[in-house]
Design an enzyme around this catalytic site. Structure first.
Site, PDB file in Angstrom:
ATOM      1  N   GLU A  31       0.810  -1.225   0.000  1.00 42.37           N
ATOM      2  CA  GLU A  31       0.000   0.000   0.000  1.00 42.37           C
ATOM      3  C   GLU A  31       0.841   1.271   0.000  1.00 42.37           C
ATOM      4  O   GLU A  31       0.460   2.264  -0.627  1.00 42.37           O
ATOM      5  CB  GLU A  31      -0.955   0.001   1.198  1.00 42.37           C
ATOM      6  CG  GLU A  31      -2.183  -0.879   1.032  1.00 42.37           C
ATOM      7  CD  GLU A  31      -1.959  -2.320   1.474  1.00 42.37           C
ATOM      8  OE1 GLU A  31      -0.804  -2.662   1.812  1.00 42.37           O
ATOM      9  OE2 GLU A  31      -2.928  -3.099   1.478  1.00 42.37           O
ATOM     10  N   HIS A  41     -10.601  -4.670  10.785  1.00 38.10           N
ATOM     11  CA  HIS A  41     -11.148  -4.507   9.432  1.00 38.10           C
ATOM     12  C   HIS A  41     -12.437  -3.692   9.387  1.00 38.10           C
ATOM     13  O   HIS A  41     -13.140  -3.714   8.378  1.00 38.10           O
ATOM     14  CB  HIS A  41     -11.451  -5.879   8.807  1.00 38.10           C
ATOM     15  CG  HIS A  41     -10.246  -6.626   8.317  1.00 38.10           C
ATOM     16  ND1 HIS A  41      -9.158  -6.885   9.103  1.00 38.10           N
ATOM     17  CD2 HIS A  41      -9.947  -7.167   7.110  1.00 38.10           C
ATOM     18  CE1 HIS A  41      -8.264  -7.569   8.402  1.00 38.10           C
ATOM     19  NE2 HIS A  41      -8.712  -7.746   7.194  1.00 38.10           N
TER      20      HIS A  41
HETATM   21  C1  LIG Z   1      -2.246  -4.448   4.705  1.00 37.18           C
HETATM   22  C2  LIG Z   1      -3.288  -5.340   4.111  1.00 37.18           C
HETATM   23  N1  LIG Z   1      -3.567  -5.230   2.796  1.00 37.18           N
HETATM   24  C3  LIG Z   1      -4.489  -6.039   2.236  1.00 37.18           C
HETATM   25  C4  LIG Z   1      -5.166  -6.985   2.974  1.00 37.18           C
HETATM   26  C5  LIG Z   1      -6.209  -7.883   2.306  1.00 37.18           C
HETATM   27  N2  LIG Z   1      -5.695  -9.251   2.182  1.00 37.18           N
HETATM   28  C6  LIG Z   1      -5.943 -10.181   3.123  1.00 37.18           C
HETATM   29  S1  LIG Z   1      -5.167 -11.620   2.809  1.00 37.18           S
HETATM   30  C7  LIG Z   1      -4.497 -11.040   1.377  1.00 37.18           C
HETATM   31  C8  LIG Z   1      -3.619 -11.940   0.558  1.00 37.18           C
HETATM   32  C9  LIG Z   1      -2.410 -12.415   1.312  1.00 37.18           C
HETATM   33  O1  LIG Z   1      -1.750 -13.406   0.610  1.00 37.18           O
HETATM   34  P1  LIG Z   1      -0.607 -14.312   1.234  1.00 37.18           P
HETATM   35  O2  LIG Z   1       0.271 -13.487   2.122  1.00 37.18           O
HETATM   36  O3  LIG Z   1       0.061 -15.036   0.132  1.00 37.18           O
HETATM   37  O4  LIG Z   1      -1.353 -15.331   2.211  1.00 37.18           O
HETATM   38  P2  LIG Z   1      -2.392 -16.477   1.841  1.00 37.18           P
HETATM   39  O5  LIG Z   1      -3.735 -15.865   1.942  1.00 37.18           O
HETATM   40  O6  LIG Z   1      -2.057 -16.974   0.492  1.00 37.18           O
HETATM   41  O7  LIG Z   1      -2.215 -17.521   2.904  1.00 37.18           O
HETATM   42  C10 LIG Z   1      -4.887  -9.720   1.162  1.00 37.18           C
HETATM   43  C11 LIG Z   1      -4.498  -8.917   0.005  1.00 37.18           C
HETATM   44  C12 LIG Z   1      -4.867  -7.038   4.345  1.00 37.18           C
HETATM   45  N3  LIG Z   1      -5.483  -7.885   5.166  1.00 37.18           N
HETATM   46  N4  LIG Z   1      -3.913  -6.222   4.892  1.00 37.18           N
END
Ligand SMILES: Cc1ncc(C[n+]2csc(CCOP(=O)(O)OP(=O)(O)O)c2C)c(N)n1
Ligand SMILES: Cc1ncc(C[n+]2csc(CCOP(=O)(O)OP(=O)(O)O)c2C)c(N)n1
Ligand SMILES: [Mg+2]
Ligand SMILES: [Mg+2]
Lengths: 325, 352, 325, 352
Positions: free
Chosen positions: A60, A129
């Site tokens: 971000e 959230h």
């Molecule tokens: C700072 C922030 N940006 C965006 C999100 C929304 N979000 C939640 S999980 C996610 C994907 C994360 O992917 P990864 O780290 O690969 O973990 P996985 O879900 O694959 O286990 C996003 C974009 C968030 N929770 N926090």
């Protein structure tokens, strides 16, 4: 007139701008292939291609900051955050860069950028959230902040936000994406900085914005049933704040209740309340009544969340307590 | 991809050796080239101008005519001058709070720069920005910035616009060693690499972030450029005390970027001879280390070398010096005599 | 009693805790070898060693967050920010982690951590280095926020902050580090959540905190000259906010001016003003008057900065305007 | 330092091959070891428990009994179970929002876990946290966390306390591939390395961050572990679909940490068989890729292998399954029948 949900209204505003102005482009997490966490940009990637619909890493600070740079260079970026709660990780870029650059450069720079983010509690997403940081960003000089409560304003404000030469936060009430509303077929804009009297009345002014409009409308209906005529104001714009409209209404009704579905403490309604003191104290028949959610983090459990979240009954209680109506 | 040159120096108290890689090391100029001679003189003029400007700033800070935070560029002149000399007019430059040198090398008006430090209405930012926030958008100088590493995404965004608008312009972004410990640095490198943005990341590794020697606060030692491989960003090291080496390394990187090669990274090993800001007593380092670096002072060594090589005469150097002394003195005069901004100015420039 | 500057008072509080409680340690940029940007920790590294006085990289998210983890595990970290302006890069960690963890874990976790940061404008540091984010953090449930205006409170509040089992922000007015004040030789604490009536009076209540206390004291002196008796309240604690003390004073004087050297718009004084409406409206002879700095970014030029920064004259003007005194 | 194993697979749609490095690859168990057999059964029990728990979650989400965001661990069971099996009781674990598997593998009570998802008063966080925020401090399970990468500094801080208190405990921190694009990830790695904190960074590389394939959002390809060299943190890759390989790789890393070796990093290549959250329609990827990974489902493959090797009998597996079915059914019953929290609860747990 067409009836469309708020999501569609936002989408139309974005789509229009992408079609008409080649300097407009979008950035954000999963706005492309995924179609957007709340589906606002669904289909955009296919229509406008990856140069204009840019899926970003979960970075971000970097992509918001890159939006600033692109805006400084003359483009009109639109940045989507998946949740306004995630703006916190980019707060430095928003506050110290986007909002300050013009001033620090003695007016050499402008930052025509739109930040879009779903805001608010109510769907059991818990403490991290469910926040409403539009109220903080509304306090930052150099930022504009709007928040639509219906499809008409969503489209009209989006048009104005994209045309504005300043950083504008469009806070989108997450609970309202699916709410229907009428939208004219001909072109219109909603001016940033103008509140709207959604219902005229003579006994008490109810002020809110975004999802809070549901509550004040419901309260106004109930008040009408018992013969109390409420005037209802939708702030629409938290910054600039349309104090003139607010003061004018209070001068008429002599009673006022300010309502935020975000926490009652602090935020934009503390500001409205404080400023009303300075500008309309002599017109008031009682205290500026303030209604909002409890001063606690957002809990997950549905019942608890409802308990924290303020509602129309709280508004009615405040009207009764403050003015005996 | 450019192969990173391995640094031969591992000790924190030793000045960086000239890079051994011929490509980015100091290369003797073509002696018959008159244009080059003018170029050399110009490089010297800029370095000397910055030095004298900074000395004047320090003096006027003592007098209380400059206030707030003041970070001087003394010692690092060869880096900024060499780097910026490789740019075109339509390129952007983004700097941090240690921005005077970059601004002057870019040709930002010296009078208006000094006036900004004095907080005057004639300053580049009308006196609203101060030392940390010189801006000259017409010159593509997109600011000094006060938050450590906060300027990196701005640079990426400017480069994004250059790419979007299909120009072959690029953005050069300066930052210090300490700022690489901010998360936003990494976010920006990755973003720039994924999107192949035309941005030149220029690290001025002066071995310290305020009072913190990099070795105390960074895992991975004093060399940063090898780490760029992680982001698949080509990276080289260059001797930041050697203006020609810096210029040449930058020219190569600039060429690659214009050819569509995406982001490039240059690490210049350099040193600030003074404190982090003028308020810094430098308790955290010994004076030998400073002295040793001072022996390589480019503002002294470069003209000597030019004379030795017969590229310029002593007289020519003295002429440049005289010109610079006058320009700096005049800038101080200009700043002193300029009016303060009108108090009403506080309400301007908040919104566009 | 000894007279020491505010910096020394803070230092004494920290030193004492480091001496008496092995679970107390410090982290921050350049607090060790450099001695601290404002020299509060000067000499600590030598005295307590690098395990307890930890110089950090310029990684505010990581070291603030690591402080949270250490606190969760039972230590009592004290984190120094070079400027409260830099808390922005770590806002997510402060708001979403430090303040929320206890609630999200259903009370399993506590975060006994102190965050210290110089705050406020006035020394020409420009837009990005002159902010007062204590007013935002005071709105966050789960956080406590204090701000001393003198040496006595600085030491007393620091002691309480370090003993507190919650995240506590100690906002240190940068302009007051060198200001002298008396401090008792015997041990005492200043309770968090209690305002202090620094001067009793009967005609008007002036409320401020931190550097703002200079202004209200000066204004009270001038009012006294013309026979107006001002009661002066130092909030000391922005969260919890001692509304009881404020209301009690207003019930006595029936007049009130709230003063912040941070921006007039928003922030803690909007909150005090709004809450006074709810709790003391019927006691007020006029509007809650609000005084603060202009709603613009902080300019560098000395004259401009002074122009933006509110002063005692503004307080006097508000007293006159609101109450004709 | 452990030499990073080079990944042999470069295509995004191919399941990761078992690591070729014997150290972290799957090694046949000693067939005569009865204790090991129990261990194997226990590993299977945990994986199967997680799978059934997650399926039950999905069902109850459809029924509206679980709300908010729900991220299932289906497909990744071998990773969490293998990793956590190598820990001691006094170690800490920190997870992200995809935390059910980690919690159950740690032995957090299944009834209280399910109750938390139902938002009940009997939940681990009294119904205040929900799916993303399971906590059990007594078990050293320091939470699911909702902000991407926000949990990393927490883990570093827990490890800092372990170091400060001179224990030989350590902290294991789980995070996803997408979260490595958050700046705080880099800040934390550097801090942990500089301070030699006893923290095990455990990357669950499931190839996607929500709808974003890593190849679209990350410079440097699908392998993360080589980049750790920048921080001088020893790093290995392991096949996250092979519970024994994960266990062994983790044991080695744990041992190094306890011996004072500072932070270690493990990258497990794994895959979520379902969407990012239950609301995800997976428009961003083809079903063949998912199917291919599903052929390596550890919950299916591991018991077959154990039977084949004669380490357990089919009956024993069936007994485990029966036990698990009952436990999960009971947990749902427990959650359903548990009371909602008292509305007054909203004011508790704000301050200590
Ligand atoms: C700072 C922030 N940006 C965006 C999100 C929304 N979000 C939640 S999980 C996610 C994907 C994360 O992917 P990864 O780290 O690969 O973990 P996985 O879900 O694959 O286990 C996003 C974009 C968030 N929770 N926090
Ligand atoms: C986010 C943030 N943290 C801390 C500071 C205070 N600060 C200003 S400059 C500096 C040191 C930066 O060092 P480096 O990046 O090496 O640049 P140099 O000053 O050596 O040119 C620090 C800690 C800041 N401005 N912003
Ligand atoms: Mg440096
Ligand atoms: Mg992932």
């Amino acid at each position: 007139m067409t009836e469309i949900v708020l999501r569609e209204a936002l989408k139309r505003g974005l789509e229009e701008a992408l079609e008409n102005d080649p300097s407009v482009f979008m950035m954000g997490e999963d706005i492309g292939e995924y179609g957007g966490a709340y589906a606002v940009t669904d289909g955009f990637l296919k229509k406008f291609g990856p140069d204009r619909i840019k899926d970003t890493p979960i970075s971000e600070q970097a992509f918001l900051g890159a939006g600033i740079g692109a805006a400084v260079a003359g483009l009109r970026p639109i940045i989507e955050f998946m949740s306004i709660s995630f703006t916190l990780v980019a707060f430095d870029q928003i506050v110290n860069m986007a909002a300050n650059l013009r001033y620090m450069s003695g007016g050499q720079i402008s930052v025509p950028m739109v930040i879009r983010a779903p805001t608010g509690a109510g769907v059991q997403l818990g403490a991290t959230h469910s926040q409403s940081f539009e109220t903080w960003l509304a306090e930052v000089p150099g930022m504009k902040v709007v928040c639509p409560s219906n499809s008409y304003d969503a489209l009209g404000l989006m048009r104005s936000a994209i045309k504005d030469n300043n950083p504008v936060l469009v806070a989108e009430p997450a609970l309202l994406y699916g709410t229907k509303g009428e939208v004219p077929d001909e072109y219109y804009e909603v001016e940033i900085g103008k509140a709207y009297v959604t219902r005229t009345g003579s006994d008490v002014t109810l002020i809110s914005y975004g999802y809070g409009m549901r509550l004040v409308n419901e309260a106004a209906d109930k008040l009408a049933e018992r013969g109390v005529s409420a005037e209802v104001i939708d702030l629409r714009s938290l910054s600039p704040l349309d104090m003139d409209a607010i003061v004018a209404s209070v001068q008429k009704t002599n009673r006022v209740v300010v309502v935020d579905t975000a926490r009652r403490i602090g935020g934009i309604m503390a500001e409205v309340s404080a400023e009303l003191q300075q500008r309309a104290a002599e017109w008031l028949d009682g205290p500026v009544m303030r209604v909002g959610s409890d001063d606690v983090p957002w809990p997950y459990n549905r019942g608890l969340e409802r308990e924290v979240l303020t509602d129309a009954d709280d508004v009615l209680k405040a009207v009764a307590e403050g003015y005996g109506l | 991809m450019v192969n990173p040159t391995k640094s031969s120096s591992k000790s924190k108290s030793k000045p960086a050796k000239s890079s051994k890689n011929g490509k980015s090391g100091a290369v003797g100029p073509d002696e018959s080239d008159v244009a080059a001679s003018t170029d050399h003189r110009e490089l010297f003029r800029q370095m000397f101008l910055i030095r004298q400007f900074e000395l004047a700033c320090g003096e006027n800070y003592s007098k209380g005519l400059i206030r707030g935070f003041l970070h001087l560029y003394i010692g690092q002149e060869a880096t900024g001058v060499g780097a910026i000399s490789a740019l075109r007019k339509d390129d952007y430059i983004v700097s941090n709070y240690r921005d005077h040198g970059h601004a002057l090398a870019r040709g930002v008006d010296i009078n208006r720069s000094m006036a900004e430090l004095f907080g005057k209405a004639t300053g580049t930012s009308k006196g609203k920005g101060g030392s940390m926030h010189l801006f000259d958008v017409v010159k593509g100088f997109m600011g000094g910035h006060g938050i450590v590493a906060g300027q990196l995404p701005l640079a990426a965004g400017l480069a994004l616009a250059q790419q979007y608008q299909k120009t072959d312009g690029l953005t050069m972004c300066f930052f210090g060693d300490g700022s690489t410990n901010q998360g936003v640095y990494h976010e920006t490198l990755n973003l720039a690499a994924v999107w192949k943005l035309p941005v030149l990341f220029f690290l001025e590794n002066n071995m310290y972030g305020m009072g913190s020697s990099i070795e105390r606060v960074r895992a991975g030692g004093i060399d940063f450029y090898p780490g760029l491989a992680t982001y698949e960003i080509p990276a080289v090291e260059v001797d930041g005390m050697d203006v020609l080496a810096v210029k040449e390394a930058t020219e190569i990187a600039v060429e690659r970027i214009r050819a569509g090669g995406g982001p490039q990274f240059i690490e210049a090993k350099t040193f600030r001879f003074g404190g982090h800001s003028v308020a810094d007593g430098q308790k955290y380092r010994g004076q030998e280390e400073v002295k040793e670096w001072e022996t390589r002072d480019s503002v002294v060594a470069f003209p000597l070398k030019l004379i030795e090589m017969g590229l310029v005469t002593k007289d020519q150097i003295n002429d440049v010096k005289a010109e610079v002394y006058e320009a700096v003195a005049k800038s101080v005069e200009f700043a002193e005599q300029s009016p303060n901004p009108d108090p009403k100015e506080i309400h301007n420039d908040v919104f566009a």
